[in-house]
Design a protein around this motif. Structure first.
Motif, short mmCIF file in Angstrom:
data_model
loop_
_atom_site.label_atom_id
_atom_site.label_comp_id
_atom_site.label_asym_id
_atom_site.label_seq_id
_atom_site.Cartn_x
_atom_site.Cartn_y
_atom_site.Cartn_z
N HIS A 65 14.02 -6.09 6.26
CA HIS A 65 14.07 -6.00 8.31
C HIS A 65 14.36 -7.24 9.12
O HIS A 65 13.59 -7.11 10.32
CB HIS A 65 12.87 -4.76 9.23
CG HIS A 65 13.45 -3.64 9.05
ND1 HIS A 65 14.51 -3.05 10.09
CD2 HIS A 65 13.26 -2.66 7.96
CE1 HIS A 65 14.59 -1.19 9.74
NE2 HIS A 65 13.77 -1.35 8.49
N GLY A 66 13.23 -7.99 7.83
CA GLY A 66 13.13 -9.70 7.93
C GLY A 66 11.38 -10.14 8.82
O GLY A 66 11.40 -10.79 9.40
N HIS A 76 3.44 -5.44 8.31
CA HIS A 76 3.28 -5.79 9.61
C HIS A 76 2.10 -6.91 9.72
O HIS A 76 2.11 -7.51 10.48
CB HIS A 76 2.24 -4.43 10.27
CG HIS A 76 3.42 -3.42 9.79
ND1 HIS A 76 4.08 -3.10 11.29
CD2 HIS A 76 3.49 -2.14 9.34
CE1 HIS A 76 4.87 -1.95 11.20
NE2 HIS A 76 4.08 -1.67 9.88
N ALA A 77 1.87 -7.41 8.37
CA ALA A 77 0.51 -7.95 8.17
C ALA A 77 0.89 -8.79 6.56
O ALA A 77 1.24 -7.85 6.05
CB ALA A 77 0.14 -8.18 8.98
N THR A 91 -0.79 -6.81 1.50
CA THR A 91 0.22 -6.65 2.97
C THR A 91 -0.20 -5.26 3.51
O THR A 91 -1.24 -4.84 3.84
CB THR A 91 1.37 -6.22 2.61
OG1 THR A 91 2.27 -5.66 2.02
CG2 THR A 91 2.15 -7.60 1.32
N VAL A 92 0.17 -5.64 4.72
CA VAL A 92 0.36 -4.15 5.96
C VAL A 92 1.38 -3.40 5.84
O VAL A 92 1.73 -4.03 6.19
CB VAL A 92 -0.74 -4.56 7.20
CG1 VAL A 92 -0.77 -3.76 8.02
CG2 VAL A 92 -1.67 -4.93 7.08
N GLN A 93 1.98 -2.96 5.51
CA GLN A 93 3.37 -2.37 5.68
C GLN A 93 3.35 -0.74 5.08
O GLN A 93 2.27 -0.21 4.72
CB GLN A 93 3.85 -3.67 4.22
CG GLN A 93 3.72 -2.62 2.87
CD GLN A 93 5.09 -3.52 2.11
OE1 GLN A 93 6.04 -3.41 1.97
NE2 GLN A 93 4.70 -4.97 1.08
N PRO A 140 0.64 -1.40 0.30
CA PRO A 140 0.12 -0.01 0.39
C PRO A 140 0.82 1.35 -0.10
O PRO A 140 0.08 2.55 -0.50
CB PRO A 140 -1.12 -0.45 1.35
CG PRO A 140 -0.88 -1.52 1.52
CD PRO A 140 0.53 -1.83 0.84
N GLY A 141 2.09 1.35 0.27
CA GLY A 141 3.19 2.01 0.64
C GLY A 141 3.22 2.68 -0.83
O GLY A 141 3.71 3.63 -1.27
#
Length: 260
Positions: free
Chosen positions: A127-128, A61-62, A53-55, A25-26
């Motif tokens: 970031h893993g 994040h998800a 995705t949630v990022q 989304p970013g």
């Protein structure tokens, strides 16, 4: 062995790249990055969403994988009507999706044995953070043997170990050395090295940019060495021109606009 390819595009047709990747989304990575990077090469992306995705520009994040049947339906609607000239593989989101994609790739290879398949073997975010609901090594394993070329960074290459694909570009962006060194191997034998000045800061979607631009160059019919050189030069330029949308990692500028 790389095989001769023949196509029947009309003179006005733009070469198409079938892309499997997640939605960011970013707008920094995944499908958003792939569409722009492929367009910048003069090809056209056919984006198939494998995961939601949630990022943001720093963390994932998800992740919610798209149903494997729906992933396949998205792709079939395209391959039945469009002459696909290359395929770019990002995150499948699940092992079921990887299997579905692998089955479709085998069908496409029957039609076009020399179809270039570019694999960005992403195991986790920078970031893993997890990018799938299943074991990432098992997911990548479903696709490696079907790839023409894989583009792992050094941590990914160490984790995966064996790369059965014909070509491999091992990227050195995760190190701390003054220069980034990328090494191209074919059938396990080193062919060439490229060195690029390391740029300061972090970038969101650099791997997507490199893999997608390479797929675009291959879709245009360029030989592997020329396509690799052009894709790396383009990727480095996008990073040098990167912009910020928030604190942290910057976004590669994949479409260049004339400066006043």
């Amino acid at each position: 062995m790389t095989q001769e390819r023949t196509h029947h595009l009309s003179p006005a047709a733009v070469p198409a790249v079938l892309v499997f990747a997640g939605l960011d989304p970013g707008g920094g990575a995944g499908l958003a990055a792939d569409v722009l990077a492929i367009a910048a090469q003069g090809a056209h992306a056919l984006p198939v969403a494998t995961a939601l995705t949630v990022q943001d520009n720093n963390r994932v994040h998800a992740v919610q994988p798209v149903d494997a049947g729906f992933v396949l339906a998205q792709a079939r609607a395209l391959v039945d009507t469009v002459d696909v000239r290359a395929v770019k593989l990002g995150i499948p989101g699940s092992r079921a999706n990887a299997r579905a994609i692998a089955g479709l790739l085998r069908e496409l290879r029957v039609r076009d044995p020399g179809l270039p398949v570019v694999l960005d073997p992403v195991l986790a975010s920078g970031h893993g953070d997890a990018l799938a609901e299943d074991d990432p090594l098992e997911i990548v394993g479903e696709l490696l043997a079907l790839a023409t070329i894989a583009l792992p960074n050094e941590p990914e290459a160490c984790a995966i170990g064996d790369f059965p694909c014909e070509h491999l570009l091992l990227t050195g962006g995760h190190g701390e050395r003054r220069f980034v060194e990328n090494r191209w191997s074919r059938h396990g034998r080193l062919v060439r090295r490229w060195r690029w000045p390391r740029l300061p800061g972090g970038f969101h979607g650099s791997g997507c940019t490199l893999a997608a631009s390479l797929a675009g160059r291959l879709a245009l019919g360029e030989p592997m060495e020329g396509a690799l050189g052009a894709a790396q030069a383009y990727c480095h330029d996008t990073l040098a021109r990167a912009f910020a949308i928030a604190p942290g990692q910057r976004i590669p500028r994949r479409i260049f606009h004339p400066q006043p």
